[in-house]
Scaffold this active site. Structure first.
Site, PDB file in Angstrom:
ATOM      1  N   ASN A   9       0.870  -1.178   0.000  1.00 36.55           N
ATOM      2  CA  ASN A   9       0.000   0.000   0.000  1.00 36.55           C
ATOM      3  C   ASN A   9       0.903   1.222   0.000  1.00 36.55           C
ATOM      4  OD1 ASN A   9      -1.800   2.038   0.447  1.00 36.55           O
ATOM      5  ND2 ASN A   9      -2.371   1.409   2.522  1.00 36.55           N
ATOM      6  N   TRP A  10       1.074   1.794  -1.180  1.00 34.26           N
ATOM      7  CA  TRP A  10       2.006   2.928  -1.288  1.00 34.26           C
ATOM      8  C   TRP A  10       1.435   4.216  -0.706  1.00 34.26           C
ATOM      9  CZ3 TRP A  10       4.311   2.610  -6.984  1.00 34.26           C
ATOM     10  CH2 TRP A  10       5.090   1.456  -7.082  1.00 34.26           C
ATOM     11  N   LYS A  11       0.148   4.222  -0.425  1.00 36.33           N
ATOM     12  CA  LYS A  11      -0.504   5.450   0.053  1.00 36.33           C
ATOM     13  C   LYS A  11      -0.201   6.591  -0.929  1.00 36.33           C
ATOM     14  CE  LYS A  11      -0.342   3.473   4.605  1.00 36.33           C
ATOM     15  NZ  LYS A  11      -0.361   3.652   6.052  1.00 36.33           N
ATOM     16  N   HIS A  94      -9.727   1.317   4.385  1.00 40.32           N
ATOM     17  CA  HIS A  94      -8.483   1.521   5.134  1.00 40.32           C
ATOM     18  C   HIS A  94      -8.750   2.515   6.270  1.00 40.32           C
ATOM     19  CE1 HIS A  94      -4.444   2.811   6.155  1.00 40.32           C
ATOM     20  NE2 HIS A  94      -4.038   1.667   5.646  1.00 40.32           N
ATOM     21  N   GLU A  96      -7.184   4.954   7.316  1.00 39.32           N
ATOM     22  CA  GLU A  96      -6.974   6.371   6.969  1.00 39.32           C
ATOM     23  C   GLU A  96      -8.183   6.930   6.225  1.00 39.32           C
ATOM     24  OE1 GLU A  96      -3.142   5.816   5.144  1.00 39.32           O
ATOM     25  OE2 GLU A  96      -2.325   5.317   7.113  1.00 39.32           O
ATOM     26  N   GLU A 163      -5.858  -4.494  10.484  1.00 36.27           N
ATOM     27  CA  GLU A 163      -4.854  -3.463  10.711  1.00 36.27           C
ATOM     28  C   GLU A 163      -5.221  -2.674  11.959  1.00 36.27           C
ATOM     29  OE1 GLU A 163      -2.692  -2.540   6.714  1.00 36.27           O
ATOM     30  OE2 GLU A 163      -4.282  -1.102   7.049  1.00 36.27           O
ATOM     31  N   GLY A 169       1.905   2.733  10.735  1.00 38.28           N
ATOM     32  CA  GLY A 169       2.853   3.836  10.572  1.00 38.28           C
ATOM     33  C   GLY A 169       3.487   4.302  11.869  1.00 38.28           C
ATOM     34  N   SER A 208       2.903  -1.605  10.522  1.00 40.45           N
ATOM     35  CA  SER A 208       4.343  -1.632  10.786  1.00 40.45           C
ATOM     36  C   SER A 208       4.992  -2.997  10.499  1.00 40.45           C
ATOM     37  CB  SER A 208       4.634  -1.171  12.218  1.00 40.45           C
ATOM     38  OG  SER A 208       4.174   0.167  12.411  1.00 40.45           O
ATOM     39  N   GLY A 229       2.635  -0.911   4.358  1.00 43.30           N
ATOM     40  CA  GLY A 229       2.717   0.488   3.969  1.00 43.30           C
ATOM     41  C   GLY A 229       4.159   0.936   3.825  1.00 43.30           C
ATOM     42  N   GLY A 230       4.682   1.574   4.854  1.00 46.04           N
ATOM     43  CA  GLY A 230       6.015   2.176   4.792  1.00 46.04           C
ATOM     44  C   GLY A 230       7.095   1.262   4.229  1.00 46.04           C
TER      45      GLY A 230
HETATM   46  P1  PGA Z   1       2.414   0.656   7.691  1.00 49.05           P
HETATM   47  O1  PGA Z   1       0.985   0.821   6.960  1.00 49.05           O
HETATM   48  O2  PGA Z   1       3.000  -0.645   7.189  1.00 49.05           O
HETATM   49  O3  PGA Z   1       3.207   1.857   7.237  1.00 49.05           O
HETATM   50  O4  PGA Z   1       2.168   0.632   9.140  1.00 49.05           O
HETATM   51  C1  PGA Z   1       0.163  -0.282   6.750  1.00 49.05           C
HETATM   52  C2  PGA Z   1      -1.117   0.168   6.102  1.00 49.05           C
HETATM   53  O5  PGA Z   1      -1.600   1.239   6.475  1.00 49.05           O
HETATM   54  O6  PGA Z   1      -1.671  -0.506   5.222  1.00 49.05           O
END
Ligand code: PGA
Length: 245
Positions: A9-11, A94, A96, A163, A169, A208, A229-230
């Site tokens: 997930n590159w956001k 998600h 977010e 999640e 994050g 994470s 994500g990250g």
């Molecule tokens: P993260 O994000 O790996 O940066 O914690 C995961 C996600 O939000 O899908």
């Protein structure tokens, strides 16, 4: 047997040039991996992602879609448009989106319905906040987020991503035990509502995930891979996560 799945997930990250470079580094990694791999770039990078990954086995998906099929919804993208472009996947609900764009579980369910007609595979995100966990409501919250999807049984190919909001994050991962406990709860919920299909539905962990913790998380009975994500923005780090699955 559920095949492991690792989804990036590159956001809202990356230029066209950095996206191409990252994908090119992933091609040999995914080709050699036993896990299935997918990437979800920002909408504008989907065409190039589809082009670079063509015939590679790496799936491509959107990070969100509209609940509507078409119409006067400025700025929105329909699920059918993602499918038409050649995408296979779409992330829904998600945290977010829930937090910053006021997406309710009912809206996520409407998006899920719109996706079902398209052939895209939905990755529906669920998870509790730290406050909800501390109040002992984590399972109740996750059950509520799942319940709205249960108007009809889920498909075997559908994916759920657990999640915990407090782990996204933040560098604070759920322990493998904490994650497995919730994944086991989700599997049992799915058994009760979807019968034997529950054994085929993949449940990803997200929050994470990185090279250093992936193997232990993915080693848990009901953790079928990760939504990353990250760590998915760094080719070497993401490669190590893929290889841990
Ligand atoms: P993260 O994000 O790996 O940066 O914690 C995961 C996600 O939000 O899908």
């Amino acid at each position: 047997m559920r095949q492991s799945l690792v989804v990036a997930n590159w956001k809202m990250h990356g230029s066209a040039a950095s996206a191409i470079a990252l994908l090119q580094e992933l091609l040999p990694v995914a080709a050699a991996a036993s896990a299935e791999v997918a990437v979800c770039p920002p909408f504008v990078h989907l065409p190039l992602a589809l082009q670079v990954t063509a015939d590679s086995g790496i799936g491509v998906g959107g990070q969100n879609c509209s609940e509507h099929e078409s119409g006067a919804y400025t700025g929105e993208v329909a699920a059918s448009m993602l499918a038409d472009l050649g995408c296979d996947w779409v992330i829904l609900g998600h945290s977010e989106r829930r937090q910053y764009f006021a997406e309710s579980s009912e809206l996520v369910a409407a998006k899920y319905s719109s996706v079902r007609a398209t052939g895209l595979t939905p990755i529906v995100c669920v998870g509790e906040t730290l406050q909800q966990r501390e109040q002992g409501k984590a399972q109740e919250v996750v059950a509520g987020q799942l319940q709205v999807l249960m108007d009809s049984p889920l498909s075997a190919s559908d994916v759920i991503a657990y999640e915990p909001v407090w782990a996204i994050g933040t560098g604070q991962t759920a322990s493998p035990g904490q994650a497995q406990e919730m994944h086991g709860f989700i599997r049992q919920f799915l058994r009760e509502h979807c019968g034997e299909t529950a054994e085929q539905i993949r449940i990803l962990y997200g929050g994470s995930v990185k090279a250093a913790n992936a193997a232990e998380l993915f080693g848990q009975e009901d953790i079928d891979g990760g939504l990353v994500g990250g760590a998915s923005l760094d080719a070497a780090e993401f490669a190590a996560v893929i290889n841990a699955a």
